[in-house]
Design an enzyme around this catalytic site. Structure first.
Site, PDB file in Angstrom:
ATOM      1  N   GLY A  46      94.325  38.950  81.145  1.00 31.16           N
ATOM      2  CA  GLY A  46      94.653  39.135  79.416  1.00 31.16           C
ATOM      3  C   GLY A  46      95.981  39.299  79.481  1.00 31.16           C
ATOM      4  O   GLY A  46      96.651  40.205  80.192  1.00 31.16           O
ATOM      5  N   GLN A  51     103.343  42.844  75.083  1.00 27.57           N
ATOM      6  CA  GLN A  51     103.710  43.133  76.427  1.00 27.57           C
ATOM      7  C   GLN A  51     104.890  42.060  76.741  1.00 27.57           C
ATOM      8  O   GLN A  51     105.458  42.441  77.844  1.00 27.57           O
ATOM      9  CB  GLN A  51     102.378  42.750  77.231  1.00 27.57           C
ATOM     10  N   CYS A  92      96.266  47.179  84.022  1.00 26.98           N
ATOM     11  CA  CYS A  92      97.026  46.371  82.773  1.00 26.98           C
ATOM     12  C   CYS A  92      98.161  45.971  83.637  1.00 26.98           C
ATOM     13  O   CYS A  92      98.840  46.770  84.559  1.00 26.98           O
ATOM     14  CB  CYS A  92      97.359  47.585  81.968  1.00 26.98           C
ATOM     15  N   LEU A  93      98.612  44.809  83.197  1.00 24.92           N
ATOM     16  CA  LEU A  93      99.765  44.233  83.684  1.00 24.92           C
ATOM     17  C   LEU A  93     100.976  44.952  83.237  1.00 24.92           C
ATOM     18  O   LEU A  93     102.118  45.123  84.158  1.00 24.92           O
ATOM     19  CB  LEU A  93      99.857  42.712  83.160  1.00 24.92           C
ATOM     20  N   HIS A 134      90.766  45.796  74.937  1.00 27.25           N
ATOM     21  CA  HIS A 134      92.209  46.387  75.581  1.00 27.25           C
ATOM     22  C   HIS A 134      93.283  45.612  75.014  1.00 27.25           C
ATOM     23  O   HIS A 134      94.285  46.172  74.698  1.00 27.25           O
ATOM     24  CB  HIS A 134      91.934  45.858  77.285  1.00 27.25           C
ATOM     25  N   GLU A 135      93.443  44.173  74.997  1.00 26.80           N
ATOM     26  CA  GLU A 135      94.572  43.472  74.579  1.00 26.80           C
ATOM     27  C   GLU A 135      94.816  43.658  73.021  1.00 26.80           C
ATOM     28  O   GLU A 135      95.924  43.829  72.669  1.00 26.80           O
ATOM     29  CB  GLU A 135      94.341  41.865  74.946  1.00 26.80           C
ATOM     30  N   HIS A 138      96.939  46.409  72.552  1.00 31.42           N
ATOM     31  CA  HIS A 138      98.500  46.409  72.560  1.00 31.42           C
ATOM     32  C   HIS A 138      99.028  45.917  71.336  1.00 31.42           C
ATOM     33  O   HIS A 138     100.259  46.374  71.203  1.00 31.42           O
ATOM     34  CB  HIS A 138      98.488  45.207  73.863  1.00 31.42           C
TER      35      HIS A 138
END
Length: 168
Positions: A46, A51, A92-93, A134-135, A138
């Site tokens: 994701g 991000q 997470c990225l 989660h996304e 962000h």
């Protein structure tokens, strides 16, 4: 298509609240394609536009093993459908190399626009429900490390700052 730079914690730009997309046009679709390419190249499942330093309400996702089920969420809104929560180990990225358990609602509904600007709704569960929440965090300037203790968050912050200094 192009690979985009993924911002990493504690970059303050990750705290920016994303603005709604007014028009789903070719520039948005190009961004979506670039976000998918970036997410796949980073072995993620994701990626929120925040991000990659684009502060618009856009998320791409693909939780399939073989990267064949891409999902697009433009201007997503989540409704919690039940009181049950469950823990899930999240990574997470933007917080590379760290995983922590986060409790999230298990039953949700998501209303969003697809890559052509058409509205749709889904009621996901399991990993997909966790990933969506989660996304969407962000897009609201929140990271999964905000759900853990301040001591753990500071430890992660210091380790990533040390890595960033070494790479500079």
């Amino acid at each position: 298509m192009a690979l985009l730079e993924i911002l990493e914690f504690p970059d303050p730009r990750l705290r920016t609240i994303a603005k709604p997309v007014e028009n789903v046009d070719d520039s948005v679709r190009t961004l979506l394609d670039n976000m998918f390419e970036t997410m796949y190249a980073a072995s993620g499942i994701g990626l929120a536009a925040t991000q990659v330093n684009v502060h618009r309400r856009i998320v791409v996702m693909d939780i399939s093993e073989d990267q064949t089920e891409p999902l697009v969420f433009i201007n997503p809104e989540v409704s919690v459908l039940g009181e049950d929560e469950a823990p899930y180990d999240e990574g997470c990225l933007s917080v590379p190399g760290f995983y922590e358990s986060v409790d999230r609602p298990t039953q949700i509904r998501v209303d969003a626009l697809d890559r052509d600007g058409n509205p749709y709704s889904i009621e996901p569960d399991g990993l997909l429900a966790v990933c969506i929440q989660h996304e969407l965090d962000h897009l609201n300037g929140k990271l999964f490390v905000d759900y853990i203790s301040q001591i753990k968050r500071q430890r992660i912050r210091k380790k990533l700052e040390k890595i960033h200094r070494a790479q500079a």
